[in-house]
Design an enzyme around this catalytic site. Structure first.
Site, PDB file in Angstrom:
ATOM      1  N   LYS A   1     -10.925  -3.917  -4.152  1.00 16.02           N
ATOM      2  CA  LYS A   1     -12.155  -2.622  -4.219  1.00 16.02           C
ATOM      3  C   LYS A   1     -11.415  -1.466  -4.444  1.00 16.02           C
ATOM      4  O   LYS A   1     -12.216  -0.587  -4.871  1.00 16.02           O
ATOM      5  CB  LYS A   1     -12.869  -2.715  -3.056  1.00 16.02           C
ATOM      6  CG  LYS A   1     -12.345  -2.660  -1.510  1.00 16.02           C
ATOM      7  CD  LYS A   1     -13.623  -2.680  -0.723  1.00 16.02           C
ATOM      8  CE  LYS A   1     -13.489  -3.865   0.356  1.00 16.02           C
ATOM      9  NZ  LYS A   1     -12.370  -3.944   1.282  1.00 16.02           N
TER      10      LYS A   1
ATOM     11  N   LYS B   1       0.770  -1.206  -0.027  1.00 13.97           N
ATOM     12  CA  LYS B   1       0.098  -0.156  -0.028  1.00 13.97           C
ATOM     13  C   LYS B   1       0.796   1.259  -0.053  1.00 13.97           C
ATOM     14  O   LYS B   1       0.450   2.347  -0.428  1.00 13.97           O
ATOM     15  CB  LYS B   1      -1.026  -0.060   1.214  1.00 13.97           C
ATOM     16  CG  LYS B   1      -2.021  -1.034   1.070  1.00 13.97           C
ATOM     17  CD  LYS B   1      -3.285  -0.689   1.955  1.00 13.97           C
ATOM     18  CE  LYS B   1      -4.546  -1.587   1.368  1.00 13.97           C
ATOM     19  NZ  LYS B   1      -5.743  -1.560   2.280  1.00 13.97           N
TER      20      LYS B   1
ATOM     21  N   LYS C   1      -4.018  -8.995  -7.020  1.00 17.86           N
ATOM     22  CA  LYS C   1      -5.159  -9.295  -6.401  1.00 17.86           C
ATOM     23  C   LYS C   1      -6.415  -8.592  -7.067  1.00 17.86           C
ATOM     24  O   LYS C   1      -6.225  -7.142  -7.091  1.00 17.86           O
ATOM     25  CB  LYS C   1      -4.834  -9.024  -4.743  1.00 17.86           C
ATOM     26  CG  LYS C   1      -5.947  -9.330  -4.061  1.00 17.86           C
ATOM     27  CD  LYS C   1      -5.722  -9.027  -2.547  1.00 17.86           C
ATOM     28  CE  LYS C   1      -6.329  -7.580  -2.247  1.00 17.86           C
ATOM     29  NZ  LYS C   1      -6.636  -7.665  -0.643  1.00 17.86           N
TER      30      LYS C   1
HETATM   31  N1  AQP Z   1      -8.925 -10.769  -4.325  1.00 20.03           N
HETATM   32  C1  AQP Z   1      -9.533 -11.451  -3.211  1.00 20.03           C
HETATM   33  N2  AQP Z   1      -9.367 -12.763  -3.305  1.00 20.03           N
HETATM   34  C2  AQP Z   1      -9.851 -13.512  -2.186  1.00 20.03           C
HETATM   35  N3  AQP Z   1     -10.429 -12.945  -1.187  1.00 20.03           N
HETATM   36  C3  AQP Z   1     -10.202 -11.637  -0.890  1.00 20.03           C
HETATM   37  N4  AQP Z   1     -10.351 -10.705   0.103  1.00 20.03           N
HETATM   38  C4  AQP Z   1     -10.230  -9.409  -0.184  1.00 20.03           C
HETATM   39  N5  AQP Z   1      -9.765  -9.437  -1.657  1.00 20.03           N
HETATM   40  C5  AQP Z   1      -9.727 -10.820  -2.022  1.00 20.03           C
HETATM   41  C6  AQP Z   1     -10.896 -11.057   1.320  1.00 20.03           C
HETATM   42  O1  AQP Z   1     -11.899 -10.383   1.794  1.00 20.03           O
HETATM   43  C7  AQP Z   1     -11.918 -10.111   3.115  1.00 20.03           C
HETATM   44  C8  AQP Z   1     -11.996  -8.548   3.629  1.00 20.03           C
HETATM   45  O2  AQP Z   1     -10.927  -7.931   2.826  1.00 20.03           O
HETATM   46  P1  AQP Z   1     -10.738  -6.269   3.318  1.00 20.03           P
HETATM   47  O3  AQP Z   1     -11.715  -5.733   2.709  1.00 20.03           O
HETATM   48  O4  AQP Z   1     -10.833  -6.296   4.870  1.00 20.03           O
HETATM   49  O5  AQP Z   1      -9.347  -5.927   2.872  1.00 20.03           O
HETATM   50  P2  AQP Z   1      -8.422  -6.235   1.591  1.00 20.03           P
HETATM   51  O6  AQP Z   1      -8.059  -7.714   1.772  1.00 20.03           O
HETATM   52  O7  AQP Z   1      -7.434  -5.362   1.647  1.00 20.03           O
HETATM   53  O8  AQP Z   1      -9.480  -6.153   0.516  1.00 20.03           O
HETATM   54  P3  AQP Z   1      -9.506  -5.198  -0.876  1.00 20.03           P
HETATM   55  O9  AQP Z   1     -10.645  -5.425  -1.659  1.00 20.03           O
HETATM   56  O10 AQP Z   1      -8.169  -5.370  -1.369  1.00 20.03           O
HETATM   57  O11 AQP Z   1      -9.434  -3.891  -0.130  1.00 20.03           O
HETATM   58  P4  AQP Z   1      -8.608  -2.612  -0.278  1.00 20.03           P
HETATM   59  O12 AQP Z   1      -8.638  -2.411  -1.622  1.00 20.03           O
HETATM   60  O13 AQP Z   1      -9.698  -1.442   0.464  1.00 20.03           O
HETATM   61  O14 AQP Z   1      -7.419  -2.773   0.348  1.00 20.03           O
HETATM   62  C9  AQP Z   1     -10.560 -10.642   3.692  1.00 20.03           C
HETATM   63  O15 AQP Z   1     -10.891 -11.830   4.240  1.00 20.03           O
HETATM   64  C10 AQP Z   1      -9.863 -11.020   2.502  1.00 20.03           C
HETATM   65  O16 AQP Z   1      -8.702 -11.800   2.520  1.00 20.03           O
END
Ligand code: AQP
Length: 340
Positions: free
Chosen positions: A204, A117, A201
């Site tokens: 969002k 990040k 990955k």
């Molecule tokens: N691409 C993914 N594949 C499988 N699992 C995923 N998770 C997130 N992206 C994937 C799982 O969703 C849960 C919540 O994640 P989060 O929102 O707390 O944070 P994150 O992992 O950082 O998700 P994002 O979408 O990438 O958010 P941003 O962009 O805000 O950082 C977790 O169980 C995660 O493993």
């Protein structure tokens, strides 16, 4: 004898944007399965994690309600599971502070998500909260003495840190008060990748909307994004091994497996030798069939934000009943005087 803890599941999702297919397959779908297994389940919209990077306040409120709607639409029953937003239970912040004093700064700098990040940016200029994020995550889990945490593959390292913090707290204070929580990383799609780059990955917060499927996307948008998803010129392989150096193809096959509930080998057997021109419409059809009912129900729930707020408030009250004695005992162990 080691302390024994009641099986209890905790997990969370950041309302830092609309939820994606990655959040659905890696987390939400499995949260519902765990609820159906009859284990006590606590699910949290981690709004305090979300503000570790700037969030527009009005959007944060909207995204939190939308995420709550997504949980319910996907099958979380707020009567059987506890569903709430983190900032309503102050114990998360209080325990996180105690853990900030147990965890070591070096542990935080080693986290790949922090590095990702801040990569290419000035890490010194990111929020202190972003660095301390895993300590708050440990507090989220351990405030409930959760024994299992279903997550996607990307959260594995943070879960290991939660275990390290629990172990160091127990060691430093000569206690076995906190459980050593188990990560639960299962299923074909524990790591859903970007549709535009199979080595990244699906996220969002990715600036490109075409990189992800949002749970709010309509059928046409889903089909268009899958049609445009990056692939290679080869047909689908005959064996799972044949997907090894083909990240984009592997991603689409994994998504198909995750949505259909089939093992990856079953999907490979079904589509062996097929061109993407054949496979992609099948995938789009499956994605729409699985996601459209969730989107419709989310839209219905979003028409009554006051009801969503009521559900979250009720969840917070029930979460607090579990958290309060655990926090009180933690403070006592540390040597803080309570109100008596
Ligand atoms: N691409 C993914 N594949 C499988 N699992 C995923 N998770 C997130 N992206 C994937 C799982 O969703 C849960 C919540 O994640 P989060 O929102 O707390 O944070 P994150 O992992 O950082 O998700 P994002 O979408 O990438 O958010 P941003 O962009 O805000 O950082 C977790 O169980 C995660 O493993």
């Amino acid at each position: 004898m080691a302390a024994s803890f009641k099986p209890r599941i905790f997990s969370g999702i950041q309302p830092s944007g609309g939820l994606t297919l990655g959040n659905y397959l890696g987390a939400l779908k499995r949260f519902v399965e765990k609820q159906e297994e009859g284990i006590e389940t606590i699910y949290c919209l981690v709004d305090m994690h979300a503000i570790t990077v700037w969030q527009d306040p009005e959007k944060l409120r909207q995204q939190t309600r939308e995420a709550a709607a997504a949980f319910i639409a996907a099958g979380i029953d707020p009567k059987r599971s506890i569903l709430f937003n983190q900032s309503q239970v102050s114990g998360h912040a209080e325990l996180a502070w105690i853990f900030n004093c147990v965890a070591r700064i070096g542990w935080m700098y080693r986290m790949t998500q922090f590095k990702d990040k801040t990569s290419g940016k000035n890490a010194e200029n990111s929020s202190l909260g972003l660095l301390a994020y895993p300590s708050l995550m440990a507090a989220d889990i351990l405030l409930y003495h959760a024994t299992m945490v279903p997550v996607g593959e990307d959260q594995k390292q943070h879960l290991e840190l939660t275990r390290d913090i629990a172990a160091k707290f127990n060691h430093d204070y000569g206690t076995e008060f906190f459980p050593i929580t188990e990560p639960v990383i299962e299923g074909a799609a524990t790591r859903v990748m970007s549709l535009t780059d199979g080595t990244k990955k699906m996220s969002k917060s990715d600036p490109s909307d075409n990189s992800r499927i949002n749970l709010t996307d309509d059928a046409d948008t889903i089909a268009k994004k899958i049609r445009r998803a990056k692939t290679d010129p080869l047909p689908l392989p005959e064996t799972v091994e044949g997907l090894k150096d083909r990240p984009d193809a592997r991603n689409l096959v994994n998504i198909y497996a995750g949505l259909s509930g089939q093992p990856v080998a079953g999907v490979v057997a079904e589509f062996a030798g097929a061109q993407f021109g054949t496979f992609k419409p099948k995938l789009a059809e499956l994605a729409v069939a699985k996601l459209a009912p969730i989107t419709t129900e989310m839209n219905r729930l979003m028409k009554d934000p006051a009801e969503i707020d009521r559900i979250l408030g009720d969840g917070a009250d029930r979460a607090d009943v579990i958290a309060a004695p655990i926090l009180a005992r933690t403070k006592e162990i540390v040597g803080m005087i309570g109100r008596g």
